[in-house]
Write a protein that holds these residues in place. Structure first.
Motif, PDB file in Angstrom:
ATOM      1  N   SER A  96       1.180  -1.296  -0.089  1.00 26.46           N
ATOM      2  CA  SER A  96       0.114   0.245   0.440  1.00 26.46           C
ATOM      3  C   SER A  96       0.671   1.266  -0.040  1.00 26.46           C
ATOM      4  CB  SER A  96      -0.549  -0.092   1.049  1.00 26.46           C
ATOM      5  OG  SER A  96      -0.268   0.181   2.057  1.00 26.46           O
ATOM      6  N   ASP A 135       1.154   4.866   1.592  1.00 24.43           N
ATOM      7  CA  ASP A 135      -0.287   5.915   2.329  1.00 24.43           C
ATOM      8  C   ASP A 135       0.128   7.217   2.188  1.00 24.43           C
ATOM      9  OD1 ASP A 135       1.834   7.579   3.222  1.00 24.43           O
ATOM     10  OD2 ASP A 135       2.583   6.217   5.639  1.00 24.43           O
ATOM     11  N   HIS A 153       4.229   0.705   1.553  1.00 16.34           N
ATOM     12  CA  HIS A 153       4.776  -1.061   2.831  1.00 16.34           C
ATOM     13  C   HIS A 153       3.944  -2.257   2.767  1.00 16.34           C
ATOM     14  CE1 HIS A 153       4.367   3.229   6.134  1.00 16.34           C
ATOM     15  NE2 HIS A 153       2.678   2.852   5.426  1.00 16.34           N
ATOM     16  N   ILE A 156       2.913  -5.261   1.851  1.00 17.58           N
ATOM     17  CA  ILE A 156       2.111  -6.275   2.979  1.00 17.58           C
ATOM     18  C   ILE A 156       3.045  -7.036   2.913  1.00 17.58           C
ATOM     19  CG2 ILE A 156      -0.481  -6.759   3.049  1.00 17.58           C
ATOM     20  CD1 ILE A 156      -0.361  -4.238   3.854  1.00 17.58           C
ATOM     21  N   GLN A 206      -9.449  -8.930  -0.716  1.00 19.74           N
ATOM     22  CA  GLN A 206     -11.031  -8.223  -0.060  1.00 19.74           C
ATOM     23  C   GLN A 206     -11.472  -7.138  -1.713  1.00 19.74           C
ATOM     24  OE1 GLN A 206      -9.672  -4.642   2.271  1.00 19.74           O
ATOM     25  NE2 GLN A 206     -12.009  -4.563   3.247  1.00 19.74           N
ATOM     26  N   TYR A 244      -4.265 -16.962   6.974  1.00 21.93           N
ATOM     27  CA  TYR A 244      -4.629 -16.245   8.004  1.00 21.93           C
ATOM     28  C   TYR A 244      -3.275 -16.545   8.596  1.00 21.93           C
ATOM     29  CZ  TYR A 244      -7.397 -14.916  11.778  1.00 21.93           C
ATOM     30  OH  TYR A 244      -7.695 -13.774  13.289  1.00 21.93           O
ATOM     31  N   LEU A 280      -0.715 -14.604   8.184  1.00 25.12           N
ATOM     32  CA  LEU A 280      -0.789 -13.095   8.968  1.00 25.12           C
ATOM     33  C   LEU A 280      -0.820 -12.597  10.255  1.00 25.12           C
ATOM     34  CD1 LEU A 280      -1.273 -10.609   7.513  1.00 25.12           C
ATOM     35  CD2 LEU A 280      -3.330 -10.645   6.906  1.00 25.12           C
ATOM     36  N   VAL A 300       1.478  -9.970  12.189  1.00 22.77           N
ATOM     37  CA  VAL A 300       0.652  -9.318  13.330  1.00 22.77           C
ATOM     38  C   VAL A 300       1.233  -9.095  14.250  1.00 22.77           C
ATOM     39  CG1 VAL A 300      -1.303  -8.114  14.743  1.00 22.77           C
ATOM     40  CG2 VAL A 300      -1.621  -9.035  11.943  1.00 22.77           C
ATOM     41  N   LEU A 308      -8.363  -8.879   8.809  1.00 23.80           N
ATOM     42  CA  LEU A 308      -7.321  -9.110   9.290  1.00 23.80           C
ATOM     43  C   LEU A 308      -5.813  -8.602   8.695  1.00 23.80           C
ATOM     44  CD1 LEU A 308      -5.662  -9.812  11.645  1.00 23.80           C
ATOM     45  CD2 LEU A 308      -4.817 -12.562  10.480  1.00 23.80           C
ATOM     46  N   GLN A 309      -5.806  -8.634   7.396  1.00 23.98           N
ATOM     47  CA  GLN A 309      -5.332  -8.032   6.480  1.00 23.98           C
ATOM     48  C   GLN A 309      -6.158  -6.110   6.404  1.00 23.98           C
ATOM     49  OE1 GLN A 309      -3.522  -9.553   2.914  1.00 23.98           O
ATOM     50  NE2 GLN A 309      -4.574  -7.565   1.751  1.00 23.98           N
ATOM     51  N   GLN A 310      -7.338  -6.017   6.708  1.00 22.44           N
ATOM     52  CA  GLN A 310      -7.530  -4.713   6.271  1.00 22.44           C
ATOM     53  C   GLN A 310      -6.206  -4.437   7.931  1.00 22.44           C
ATOM     54  OE1 GLN A 310      -9.943  -3.362   4.139  1.00 22.44           O
ATOM     55  NE2 GLN A 310      -8.127  -1.137   4.674  1.00 22.44           N
ATOM     56  N   ARG A 311      -6.326  -4.882   8.826  1.00 18.95           N
ATOM     57  CA  ARG A 311      -6.113  -4.322   9.742  1.00 18.95           C
ATOM     58  C   ARG A 311      -4.608  -4.138   9.935  1.00 18.95           C
ATOM     59  NH1 ARG A 311      -4.647  -6.886  16.097  1.00 18.95           N
ATOM     60  NH2 ARG A 311      -3.765  -4.347  16.428  1.00 18.95           N
ATOM     61  N   VAL A 312      -3.978  -4.932   8.735  1.00 23.62           N
ATOM     62  CA  VAL A 312      -2.450  -4.682   9.092  1.00 23.62           C
ATOM     63  C   VAL A 312      -2.147  -3.372   7.925  1.00 23.62           C
ATOM     64  CG1 VAL A 312      -0.292  -5.656   7.827  1.00 23.62           C
ATOM     65  CG2 VAL A 312      -1.852  -7.343   9.206  1.00 23.62           C
ATOM     66  N   GLU A 313      -2.614  -3.056   7.276  1.00 15.85           N
ATOM     67  CA  GLU A 313      -2.524  -2.199   5.790  1.00 15.85           C
ATOM     68  C   GLU A 313      -3.276  -1.037   7.134  1.00 15.85           C
ATOM     69  OE1 GLU A 313      -5.322  -2.142   3.248  1.00 15.85           O
ATOM     70  OE2 GLU A 313      -4.675  -5.333   2.726  1.00 15.85           O
ATOM     71  N   LEU A 367      -0.003  -0.240   9.274  1.00 16.53           N
ATOM     72  CA  LEU A 367       0.829   0.818   8.520  1.00 16.53           C
ATOM     73  C   LEU A 367       1.405   2.230   8.321  1.00 16.53           C
ATOM     74  CD1 LEU A 367       1.756  -2.653   6.834  1.00 16.53           C
ATOM     75  CD2 LEU A 367       2.778  -2.092   8.461  1.00 16.53           C
ATOM     76  N   GLY A 368      -0.140   1.601   7.309  1.00 19.61           N
ATOM     77  CA  GLY A 368      -0.984   3.882   6.797  1.00 19.61           C
ATOM     78  C   GLY A 368      -1.188   4.285   7.031  1.00 19.61           C
ATOM     79  N   THR A 397      -2.778   7.131  10.719  1.00 15.48           N
ATOM     80  CA  THR A 397      -2.029   8.156  11.846  1.00 15.48           C
ATOM     81  C   THR A 397      -3.418   7.511  12.636  1.00 15.48           C
ATOM     82  OG1 THR A 397      -4.119   9.890  11.633  1.00 15.48           O
ATOM     83  CG2 THR A 397      -1.793  10.098   9.849  1.00 15.48           C
ATOM     84  N   GLU A 443      -6.825   8.631  12.182  1.00 13.53           N
ATOM     85  CA  GLU A 443      -7.893   7.851  11.174  1.00 13.53           C
ATOM     86  C   GLU A 443      -8.278   6.394  11.653  1.00 13.53           C
ATOM     87  OE1 GLU A 443      -5.576   9.860   7.007  1.00 13.53           O
ATOM     88  OE2 GLU A 443      -4.137   8.015   8.011  1.00 13.53           O
TER      89      GLU A 443
END
Lengths: 191, 191
Positions: free
Chosen positions: A60, A62, A68, A70, A83, A133, A136, A140, B136-141, B144-145, B147, B150
Motif C-alpha cells: 500500500s 499511505d 508499506h 504487505i 477484499q 490466516y 498473517l 501481526v 486481518l489484512q485490513q488491520r495490517v494495512e 501500517l498506513g 495516522t 484515522e
C-alpha cells in the motif's frame, strides 16, 4: 507449466485425474516481467494468481507517499487482494512483479464454478485460507511484540532464500523497520 | 442458547434441519465470567469458541511485559488461536473474557468430523476464514498506513458499539497507539 499447482493440490487434498483436468482448464497462464503490475491501486482485483515461477509482492502507499509492503509470494504461493476480489470494490493495494514470473490466473466466475463442482477444491481453499490466516496473524504478533533484531532473525530462519531474492529496502518495509535499522541489524549478524 | 450460531450458519450456507441438529450436538455450551481465561500462554488451543453472548479478547505479552491486543470477539464471532489449534503446539496468546459470556465450544475431533460429513459446514468455514483473512489484512494495512486519528475514526465508524464495551486501554493497545494519544484523539472528536 502446471506442475507447481498440481503439487500444491496434492499436498492438501486428493483430486481424481478427471477433477485435476477440470481445474487445470479453468486457469489461464500469464507471463509477467519484473516491475509490471498484476494489480494497481484503484483497480478491481478480478483474478486469483498462483505463482508457478518467480515472485510478486503487494504493498500500500499511505497519504504521505510511503510504501508499506504487505506480503510476498514465491513459487507455490497464491497472490490476490481478497477484499477487492470478493467485494468487487477497487483495491487500495498494488501487486508488482519482483522477478520475471509465470503465473496461473483464475477469474472469479471460474473460482466459483470449481467451488460448486469439486468439493476437494473447496477443501483445498479452506486449508489454504487457514494457513494464510495463521501466517498473517503471526506477522501481526511479530510486528507488535518483537524487536527489530528478533524480526530479522525470525525472517531469515523461516525463509533463508528470502534475503537473496528480495531487495533490502523491501525487506525493511515488510518488517516495518527503517533501512538503516536493517543495515545495523545485519551488520551485527555478519560481524 | 444456539440462536446466534444458527443465524451465523444461515447467513452463509443452507443446512437442512437434520444437518443443523448434527452440528448443534457437536458443540458444548460454556459459561464464563469476566476476567476468566479461555486460553493461557503455554496451553494448547483445543477448542474453537463461538460467542453467543458477551465478548472476549486475545493478546500477546512481549519480553518487556507489554500487552498487545490482537483481536476482539463479540456475539456471532469465532475466537481461537488457530495456529495452536491446527498445529497442536502451545500458544503464545492469551484469550480473556471481557464481559460475562455464553460460548459454544467445538473440539478439534468434532470440527474434523463436521468438515468430513457436512460439505455445507466446510463451505461455512471457508467463508468465515475468507472474511477473517480480509479483516486481518485490513488491520495490517491500517496499522501500517493510517495516522492515530484515522485509525480511531475507522474503528468507531465500523464498530460504533465498540467504545461502550471495551476499556480505553485495550482500545489503545488494539490500535497500536498510547493511551495518551487515544485520549488526545478522542478529545479532538468531542470538542
Amino acid at each position: 507449466m502446471y506442475q507447481v499447482l498440481k503439487e500444491s493440490f496434492q499436498e492438501h487434498v486428493s483430486l481424481t485425474d478427471e477433477q485435476w483436468e477440470m481445474c487445470k482448464k479453468k486457469f489461464r497462464p500469464k507471463r509477467m516481467l519484473k516491475r509490471q503490475f498484476l494489480l494497481q491501486e484503484g483497480d478491481v482485483c478480478r483474478e486469483l494468481a498462483f505463482v508457478e515461477k518467480g515472485s510478486l509482492y503487494s504493498y500500500s502507499v499511505d497519504s504521505k507517499g510511503n510504501q508499506h509492503v504487505i506480503r510476498f509470494a514465491f513459487e507455490g504461493w497464491w497472490m490476490a487482494n481478497l477484499q477487492s476480489f470478493f467485494t468487487r470494490k477497487p483495491t487500495n493495494l498494488n501487486i508488482e512483479v519482483l522477478e520475471d514470473s509465470e503465473l496461473l490466473v483464475l477469474d472469479s466466475k471460474n473460482h466459483e464454478k470449481l467451488l460448486e463442482e469439486i468439493p476437494a477444491y473447496e477443501r483445498y481453499h479452506r486449508i489454504i485460507l487457514q494457513n494464510a490466516y495463521v501466517a498473517l496473524q503471526q506477522r501481526v504478533e511479530n510486528a507488535l511484540g518483537l524487536t527489530a533484531e528478533e524480526k530479522y532473525n525470525r525472517l531469515i530462519e523461516q525463509n533463508p532464500e528470502f534475503m537473496n531474492r528480495v531487495p533490502l529496502n523491501l525487506v525493511a518495509s515488510y518488517l516495518g523497520i527503517s533501512p538503516e535499522t536493517l543495515s545495523r541489524v545485519r551488520g551485527q549478524f555478519s560481524s
